[in-house]
Scaffold this motif. Structure first.
Motif: not given
Length: 167
Positions: A10-14, A85-90, A96-101
């Motif tokens: 939820a924090i990451l989504f925001l 990805a978060m909204l569609s449960s990919k 992608t989260c790891l790459i972004y972080g």
């Protein structure tokens, strides 16, 4: 663990939603001509620069402009992918989260090193940039975790691979 994972998601989504909006409208003013932006967006950025004393935004050193280009061309699309990805449960959200972080954390090391090393930054300015480093670390750690079949995505959906087959 499931509740903690949902809180982190939820924090990451925001955060990804904030980046999806702010990067092209506000941050892009650092490296694109101001004539591309409406006056009210320019005024917001001017207010921020004056309020927080952000000399990096005002002076536009070359390394900072390069980091903004990195944000616009690489990190911004990744934030959009992460939202999708978060909204569609990919299943590729972790990657992608790891790459972004990792990319965000690397950028923030350069920025925070400049801010603390130059002794020009106020505490107020440091408190503006420091959370981005924390969010980069959080996104990196989230990318290293996998969704279990019990937790699913941030919004309670279970992936297609995690569903039980009916006999």
């Amino acid at each position: 663990m499931g509740v903690l994972l949902k809180l982190v998601d939820a924090i990451l989504f925001l955060f990804f939603l904030l980046i999806a909006i702010v990067a092209p409208l506000i941050d892009a003013q650092t490296c694109l001509p101001l004539s591309y932006f409406p006056d009210f967006l320019i005024n917001i950025k001017t207010w921020y620069t004056n309020e927080y004393g952000d000399y990096l935004v005002a002076d536009k050193p070359h390394f900072f402009v390069g980091l903004v280009w990195l944000e616009l061309l690489f990190q911004w699309p990744l934030s959009l992918l992460n939202l999708y990805a978060m909204l569609s449960s990919k299943h590729w959200f972790n990657t992608t989260c790891l790459i972004y972080g990792v990319s965000l954390s690397t950028s923030m090391v350069a920025v925070l090193s400049e801010l603390t090393g130059s002794k020009k930054a106020s505490e107020k300015l440091l408190t503006m940039y420091f959370p981005f480093m924390c969010l980069g670390i959080l996104a990196t750690l989230r990318g290293l975790l996998s969704n279990s079949s019990k937790t699913g995505s941030a919004f309670g959906k279970r992936s297609a691979l995690a569903r039980k087959k009916r006999a």
